[in-house]
Design an enzyme around this catalytic site. Structure first.
Site, PDB file in Angstrom:
ATOM      1  N   GLY A   7       1.767  -7.884  -0.432  1.00 50.36           N
ATOM      2  CA  GLY A   7       1.567  -6.684  -1.509  1.00 50.36           C
ATOM      3  C   GLY A   7       1.046  -7.509  -2.785  1.00 50.36           C
ATOM      4  O   GLY A   7       0.526  -8.489  -2.840  1.00 50.36           O
ATOM      5  N   ARG A  33      -8.145  -3.838   8.577  1.00 52.25           N
ATOM      6  CA  ARG A  33      -7.881  -2.592   9.118  1.00 52.25           C
ATOM      7  C   ARG A  33      -9.200  -1.931   9.503  1.00 52.25           C
ATOM      8  O   ARG A  33     -10.134  -2.101   8.596  1.00 52.25           O
ATOM      9  CB  ARG A  33      -6.660  -1.690   8.870  1.00 52.25           C
ATOM     10  CG  ARG A  33      -5.362  -2.469   9.288  1.00 52.25           C
ATOM     11  CD  ARG A  33      -4.110  -1.519   8.969  1.00 52.25           C
ATOM     12  NE  ARG A  33      -3.747  -2.077   7.621  1.00 52.25           N
ATOM     13  CZ  ARG A  33      -2.490  -1.644   7.150  1.00 52.25           C
ATOM     14  NH1 ARG A  33      -1.767  -1.085   7.966  1.00 52.25           N
ATOM     15  NH2 ARG A  33      -2.290  -2.002   5.929  1.00 52.25           N
ATOM     16  N   ALA A  90      11.206   1.741   7.449  1.00 52.02           N
ATOM     17  CA  ALA A  90       9.876   2.121   8.157  1.00 52.02           C
ATOM     18  C   ALA A  90       9.539   1.358   9.204  1.00 52.02           C
ATOM     19  O   ALA A  90       9.472   0.213   9.459  1.00 52.02           O
ATOM     20  CB  ALA A  90       9.007   1.676   6.931  1.00 52.02           C
ATOM     21  N   PHE A 116       1.028  -1.201  -0.114  1.00 55.51           N
ATOM     22  CA  PHE A 116      -0.100   0.239  -0.031  1.00 55.51           C
ATOM     23  C   PHE A 116       0.810   1.232  -0.063  1.00 55.51           C
ATOM     24  O   PHE A 116       0.811   2.061  -1.093  1.00 55.51           O
ATOM     25  CB  PHE A 116      -0.900  -0.183   1.198  1.00 55.51           C
ATOM     26  CG  PHE A 116      -1.507   1.165   1.720  1.00 55.51           C
ATOM     27  CD1 PHE A 116      -2.082   2.054   0.938  1.00 55.51           C
ATOM     28  CD2 PHE A 116      -1.562   1.620   2.911  1.00 55.51           C
ATOM     29  CE1 PHE A 116      -2.601   3.485   1.198  1.00 55.51           C
ATOM     30  CE2 PHE A 116      -2.042   2.730   3.524  1.00 55.51           C
ATOM     31  CZ  PHE A 116      -2.395   3.512   2.479  1.00 55.51           C
ATOM     32  N   TYR A 141      23.948  -0.781  13.288  1.00 54.41           N
ATOM     33  CA  TYR A 141      24.819  -0.603  12.106  1.00 54.41           C
ATOM     34  C   TYR A 141      25.160   1.024  11.746  1.00 54.41           C
ATOM     35  O   TYR A 141      26.228   1.316  11.417  1.00 54.41           O
ATOM     36  CB  TYR A 141      23.919  -1.008  10.826  1.00 54.41           C
ATOM     37  CG  TYR A 141      23.953  -2.256  10.430  1.00 54.41           C
ATOM     38  CD1 TYR A 141      23.742  -3.446  11.236  1.00 54.41           C
ATOM     39  CD2 TYR A 141      25.032  -2.611   9.058  1.00 54.41           C
ATOM     40  CE1 TYR A 141      23.858  -4.876  10.763  1.00 54.41           C
ATOM     41  CE2 TYR A 141      25.125  -3.911   8.566  1.00 54.41           C
ATOM     42  CZ  TYR A 141      24.764  -4.890   9.463  1.00 54.41           C
ATOM     43  OH  TYR A 141      24.995  -6.386   9.097  1.00 54.41           O
ATOM     44  N   TYR A 172       5.114  -8.145  15.746  1.00 53.42           N
ATOM     45  CA  TYR A 172       5.166  -6.805  14.926  1.00 53.42           C
ATOM     46  C   TYR A 172       5.853  -5.827  15.799  1.00 53.42           C
ATOM     47  O   TYR A 172       6.975  -5.207  15.556  1.00 53.42           O
ATOM     48  CB  TYR A 172       3.812  -6.128  14.424  1.00 53.42           C
ATOM     49  CG  TYR A 172       3.985  -4.994  13.533  1.00 53.42           C
ATOM     50  CD1 TYR A 172       4.369  -5.275  12.051  1.00 53.42           C
ATOM     51  CD2 TYR A 172       3.388  -3.752  13.794  1.00 53.42           C
ATOM     52  CE1 TYR A 172       4.466  -4.300  11.268  1.00 53.42           C
ATOM     53  CE2 TYR A 172       3.742  -2.878  13.041  1.00 53.42           C
ATOM     54  CZ  TYR A 172       3.860  -2.802  11.753  1.00 53.42           C
ATOM     55  OH  TYR A 172       3.996  -1.838  10.754  1.00 53.42           O
TER      56      TYR A 172
HETATM   57  N1  UDP Z   1     -11.081  -1.500  14.786  1.00 54.97           N
HETATM   58  C1  UDP Z   1     -12.552  -1.316  14.686  1.00 54.97           C
HETATM   59  N2  UDP Z   1     -13.282  -2.146  13.744  1.00 54.97           N
HETATM   60  C2  UDP Z   1     -12.677  -2.818  12.998  1.00 54.97           C
HETATM   61  C3  UDP Z   1     -11.227  -2.703  12.590  1.00 54.97           C
HETATM   62  C4  UDP Z   1     -10.414  -2.039  13.768  1.00 54.97           C
HETATM   63  O1  UDP Z   1     -13.103  -0.996  15.710  1.00 54.97           O
HETATM   64  O2  UDP Z   1     -13.376  -3.383  12.120  1.00 54.97           O
HETATM   65  C5  UDP Z   1     -10.309  -0.691  15.771  1.00 54.97           C
HETATM   66  C6  UDP Z   1      -9.180  -1.511  16.473  1.00 54.97           C
HETATM   67  O3  UDP Z   1      -9.619  -2.203  17.489  1.00 54.97           O
HETATM   68  C7  UDP Z   1      -8.309  -0.588  16.618  1.00 54.97           C
HETATM   69  C8  UDP Z   1      -8.622   0.513  15.545  1.00 54.97           C
HETATM   70  O4  UDP Z   1      -9.651   0.548  14.978  1.00 54.97           O
HETATM   71  O5  UDP Z   1      -8.482   0.075  18.053  1.00 54.97           O
HETATM   72  C9  UDP Z   1      -7.415   0.905  14.570  1.00 54.97           C
HETATM   73  O6  UDP Z   1      -7.439  -0.546  13.950  1.00 54.97           O
HETATM   74  P1  UDP Z   1      -6.574  -0.823  13.032  1.00 54.97           P
HETATM   75  O7  UDP Z   1      -6.600  -2.160  12.658  1.00 54.97           O
HETATM   76  O8  UDP Z   1      -6.881  -0.024  11.675  1.00 54.97           O
HETATM   77  O9  UDP Z   1      -5.091  -0.546  13.053  1.00 54.97           O
HETATM   78  P2  UDP Z   1      -4.080  -0.421  14.537  1.00 54.97           P
HETATM   79  O10 UDP Z   1      -4.024   1.076  14.766  1.00 54.97           O
HETATM   80  O11 UDP Z   1      -4.888  -1.183  15.856  1.00 54.97           O
HETATM   81  O12 UDP Z   1      -2.840  -1.044  14.244  1.00 54.97           O
END
Ligand code: UDP
Length: 348
Positions: free
Chosen positions: A36, A187, A115, A11, A160, A146
């Site tokens: 990807g 997400r 990143a 992305f 490094y 992660y």
């Molecule tokens: N979240 C949500 N509903 C969804 C997916 C995610 O409420 O369908 C919430 C998740 O619990 C988090 C926030 O949205 O608190 C962002 O989630 P994401 O997976 O986008 O990324 P994060 O910032 O958690 O890595």
């Protein structure tokens, strides 16, 4: 100028490749296509200054790479949904992959932008998050592959820098959204946008009071380029980390309203238990350090970014439905394959 972008078919990576080409640079994109998508490259894959190599950086970098002036290391699955399914792959790319990229930077003398992520702060006790904050991370939680993988990658970068003088910089990227996110990556942005466009309830995890700060992808890419362009003498030697993100913080519930506005719908919300116990409750970047270094600032507000994003998702969903109606996909483009993605269970 030659840039190598690992994770370039992802992305953020694909937008970065496009921006580098627009600046007139030669771009070599390396991606194992684990998360990807080759279709992310459709708009520029035929550009003579662009080359795509399918390879896994954990296995080693392709031998015939031109010496780069700059390397952007974006290779890593990044969605919380991936953290369970691809935990070992994530740890591998953050360790062996990171070493291979650092060796390339050492041999070539290239500037390296790694990143990194807001996840290195974990469940933060300092708000907004500043780069000097050491973080509050669970090493055993569902996100640990992660969070700790990216923290280990930062430690490798520092080793490094100190031992070999590699000019590596850490970009701590906060929640980024925009076109080319995976529809099914789990997400909040793809979930809410696809749910709203499909007239389905928006799934709120937990009480929806957790906060995030959403940055449009063009602003994130501009931040990555600004960091790469910064004079080496101006980089903070003790902590070469720079937050990239948007400082506007909202709750997930408020974000659901914004997505409904952007989609012109008024869907229901559906409460779902938090899938991960280490889901951070608050997150907002302090980006003043990168602004002081480069002058970079976010330029896209949430309404504008969401309008562009929902337009893209609507077209993508229509295309996906159209393809499904036509039967098996025969339109997939042939690409030069240098090495096949390896068996990801082997040797881990
Ligand atoms: N979240 C949500 N509903 C969804 C997916 C995610 O409420 O369908 C919430 C998740 O619990 C988090 C926030 O949205 O608190 C962002 O989630 P994401 O997976 O986008 O990324 P994060 O910032 O958690 O890595």
């Amino acid at each position: 100028m030659t840039a190598v972008v690992t994770g370039g078919a992802g992305f953020i990576g694909s937008h970065l490749c496009e921006a580098l080409l627009e600046r007139g640079e030669e771009v070599v994109c390396i991606d194992n296509l684990l998360t990807g998508d080759i279709r992310n490259l459709d708009d520029f894959i035929d550009d003579p200054r662009f080359r795509f190599i399918e390879a896994d950086i954990g296995e080693g970098l392709p031998e015939d790479l031109p010496a780069p002036d700059v390397i952007f290391n974006l290779a890593c699955p990044a969605s919380p949904k991936d953290f369970e399914a691809l935990s070992l792959e994530i740890l591998d790319v953050c360790s062996r992959g990171m070493v291979n990229v650092l060796e390339l930077a050492r041999e070539s003398g290239a500037v390296l932008v790694q990143a990194s992520t807001s996840e290195v702060y974990g469940e933060p006790e300092v708000h907004p998050q500043i780069e000097d904050y050491w973080g509050h991370v669970s090493s055993v939680g569902e996100r640990s592959c992660y969070d700790e993988g990216k923290r280990y990658a930062e430690a490798l970068v520092m080793a490094y820098r100190r031992r070999h003088g590699v000019d590596a910089r850490l970009a701590r990227i906060f929640n980024t959204y925009g076109p080319r996110m995976r529809i099914d990556d789990g997400r909040v942005v793809p979930n809410f946008v696809c749910q709203a466009l499909g007239g389905r309830p928006l799934t709120i995890y937990g009480d929806g009071m957790q906060t995030r700060s959403f940055c449009y992808v063009a602003d994130t890419v501009a931040g990555l380029l600004a960091l790469a362009d910064a004079d080496p003498g101006d980089i903070d030697v003790a902590c070469p980390a720079y937050n990239i993100g948007n400082g506007t913080e909202i709750t997930v519930l408020e974000f659901a309203e914004c997505v409904m506005d952007a989609c012109g719908t008024s869907a229901e919300v559906q409460r779902v238990p938090l899938p991960q116990s280490d889901d951070p409750t608050r997150r907002r970047p302090d980006t003043s350090k990168l602004t002081a270094l480069t002058g970079w600032r976010c330029e896209t507000d949430l309404a504008t970014g969401l309008a562009l994003t929902t337009e893209w998702f609507a077209a993508k969903l229509a295309e996906t439905i159209g393809r499904a109606a036509q039967g098996p996909d025969r339109g997939h483009r042939d690409v030069s394959v240098v090495s096949r993605p390896r068996d990801h269970t082997h040797g881990l």
